[in-house]
Motif scaffolding. Structure first.
Motif, PDB file in Angstrom:
ATOM      1  N   HIS A 147       0.820  -1.224   0.000  1.00 55.61           N
ATOM      2  CA  HIS A 147       0.000   0.000   0.000  1.00 55.61           C
ATOM      3  C   HIS A 147       0.852   1.271   0.000  1.00 55.61           C
ATOM      4  N   LEU A 148       2.006   1.209  -0.659  1.00 52.91           N
ATOM      5  CA  LEU A 148       2.900   2.355  -0.686  1.00 52.91           C
ATOM      6  C   LEU A 148       2.374   3.450  -1.615  1.00 52.91           C
ATOM      7  N   ARG A 149       2.859   4.654  -1.383  1.00 50.86           N
ATOM      8  CA  ARG A 149       2.437   5.810  -2.171  1.00 50.86           C
ATOM      9  C   ARG A 149       2.978   5.709  -3.599  1.00 50.86           C
ATOM     10  N   ARG A 150       2.142   6.070  -4.547  1.00 50.88           N
ATOM     11  CA  ARG A 150       2.563   6.019  -5.941  1.00 50.88           C
ATOM     12  C   ARG A 150       3.800   6.898  -6.160  1.00 50.88           C
ATOM     13  N   GLY A 151       4.774   6.340  -6.868  1.00 51.95           N
ATOM     14  CA  GLY A 151       5.987   7.067  -7.168  1.00 51.95           C
ATOM     15  C   GLY A 151       7.018   7.084  -6.069  1.00 51.95           C
ATOM     16  N   SER A 152       6.742   6.411  -4.952  1.00 54.47           N
ATOM     17  CA  SER A 152       7.658   6.475  -3.803  1.00 54.47           C
ATOM     18  C   SER A 152       8.559   5.254  -3.673  1.00 54.47           C
ATOM     19  N   VAL A 153       8.265   4.187  -4.396  1.00 53.49           N
ATOM     20  CA  VAL A 153       9.037   2.955  -4.225  1.00 53.49           C
ATOM     21  C   VAL A 153      10.490   3.209  -4.627  1.00 53.49           C
ATOM     22  N   ALA A 154      11.389   3.051  -3.666  1.00 53.42           N
ATOM     23  CA  ALA A 154      12.780   3.446  -3.866  1.00 53.42           C
ATOM     24  C   ALA A 154      13.726   2.264  -3.936  1.00 53.42           C
ATOM     25  N   ALA A 155      13.197   1.056  -4.031  1.00 52.18           N
ATOM     26  CA  ALA A 155      14.041  -0.138  -4.042  1.00 52.18           C
ATOM     27  C   ALA A 155      13.877  -0.866  -5.369  1.00 52.18           C
ATOM     28  N   ALA A 156      14.988  -1.093  -6.067  1.00 53.23           N
ATOM     29  CA  ALA A 156      14.946  -1.790  -7.348  1.00 53.23           C
ATOM     30  C   ALA A 156      15.099  -3.294  -7.142  1.00 53.23           C
ATOM     31  N   ARG A 157      14.489  -4.056  -8.028  1.00 53.79           N
ATOM     32  CA  ARG A 157      14.613  -5.511  -7.947  1.00 53.79           C
ATOM     33  C   ARG A 157      16.083  -5.907  -8.063  1.00 53.79           C
ATOM     34  N   GLY A 158      16.509  -6.794  -7.182  1.00 54.00           N
ATOM     35  CA  GLY A 158      17.890  -7.249  -7.160  1.00 54.00           C
ATOM     36  C   GLY A 158      18.781  -6.475  -6.220  1.00 54.00           C
ATOM     37  N   ALA A 159      18.295  -5.334  -5.740  1.00 57.31           N
ATOM     38  CA  ALA A 159      19.093  -4.514  -4.823  1.00 57.31           C
ATOM     39  C   ALA A 159      19.083  -5.123  -3.422  1.00 57.31           C
ATOM     40  N   ARG A 160      20.161  -4.899  -2.700  1.00 57.09           N
ATOM     41  CA  ARG A 160      20.212  -5.316  -1.296  1.00 57.09           C
ATOM     42  C   ARG A 160      19.851  -4.125  -0.439  1.00 57.09           C
ATOM     43  N   VAL A 161      18.940  -4.321   0.494  1.00 56.33           N
ATOM     44  CA  VAL A 161      18.520  -3.255   1.392  1.00 56.33           C
ATOM     45  C   VAL A 161      18.809  -3.663   2.829  1.00 56.33           C
ATOM     46  N   ILE A 162      19.016  -2.670   3.652  1.00 52.34           N
ATOM     47  CA  ILE A 162      19.315  -2.881   5.070  1.00 52.34           C
ATOM     48  C   ILE A 162      18.075  -2.533   5.887  1.00 52.34           C
ATOM     49  N   ALA A 163      17.795  -3.298   6.914  1.00 52.10           N
ATOM     50  CA  ALA A 163      16.669  -2.997   7.793  1.00 52.10           C
ATOM     51  C   ALA A 163      16.773  -1.553   8.272  1.00 52.10           C
ATOM     52  N   GLY A 164      15.694  -0.794   8.110  1.00 47.05           N
ATOM     53  CA  GLY A 164      15.685   0.608   8.483  1.00 47.05           C
ATOM     54  C   GLY A 164      15.909   1.536   7.306  1.00 47.05           C
TER      55      GLY A 164
END
Length: 217
Positions: A147-164
């Motif tokens: 349910h994220l805001r349109r245009g706000s998704v900041a993570a690309a597929r395959g990227a590694r993200v850190i908690a927080g």
């Protein structure tokens, strides 16, 4: 904590997560109260949980005469656009953006919205989840934030993200009556065939009606 669902491989230990936000959020539809938490086991949602951003008084938005009789713009709610972070460290295995943030529905409009839910269910996962990110911290574990805001998704597929780390903003896309964040864990990326996995937050599972605060809130 509610007991885990039996699966063909036996009960699973809960996946422990961090709250994907800062500030104050109201817990709704918690598996601490019932399983399945959202009244259905479809789309691996047995142990899903919802968090609604609220102000210091515990309100998600002002109550007005319009609240009872008409839909309300999503941007009128205090948490619309509030940062949403990864609840776990891992690899982004799926993401979706581009769904509109529709009006919010409280009071009488919420009854109409409930009647239209079968149409969204028939349309499948994306119609329900709206804009979302799926993160895999380990093989056989996928955590979805929806349910994220349109245009706000900041993570690309395959990227590694850190908690927080920020992955989006709170929105009102998908099957949502007001801006909030939906979190669930499952054993695959296809919710129509995956098995739901139980979750905790810092080793605990808050009950519906509790107001929780993110680590930096």
């Amino acid at each position: 904590m509610a007991p885990s669902d039996p699966t063909p491989h036996g009960p699973r230990s809960p996946i422990d997560l961090a709250y994907p936000f800062t500030g104050r959020w109201l817990v709704q539809n918690s598996p601490a109260d019932r399983v399945p938490s959202h009244g259905t086991r479809r789309f691996a949602t047995s142990f899903a949980i919802d968090f609604v951003p609220v102000d210091d008084g515990g309100r998600s938005g002002a109550i007005t005469g319009r609240t009872l009789v008409r839909p309300e713009p999503a941007h009128a709610f205090v948490g619309f656009g509030r940062a949403v972070s990864a609840p776990v460290t891992g690899t982004v295995v799926a993401m979706h953006d581009g769904e509109d943030d529709h009006d919010a529905f409280r009071g009488l409009p919420s009854l109409w919205y409930a009647l239209t839910q079968p149409r969204r269910v028939a349309a499948g996962w994306s119609a329900l989840a709206g804009n979302h990110v799926m993160i895999s911290p380990a093989p056989g574990v996928v955590v979805a934030v929806c349910h994220l805001r349109r245009g706000s998704v900041a993570a690309a597929r395959g990227a590694r993200v850190i908690a927080g780390e920020q992955v989006g903003e709170c929105g009102n896309s998908g099957n949502s009556t007001e801006p909030h964040v939906h979190v669930q864990a499952m054993d695959g990326t296809d919710p129509s065939s995956a098995t739901a996995l139980p979750i905790t937050f810092g080793g605990r599972l808050p009950a519906g009606g509790a107001v929780v605060t993110g680590a930096s809130g």
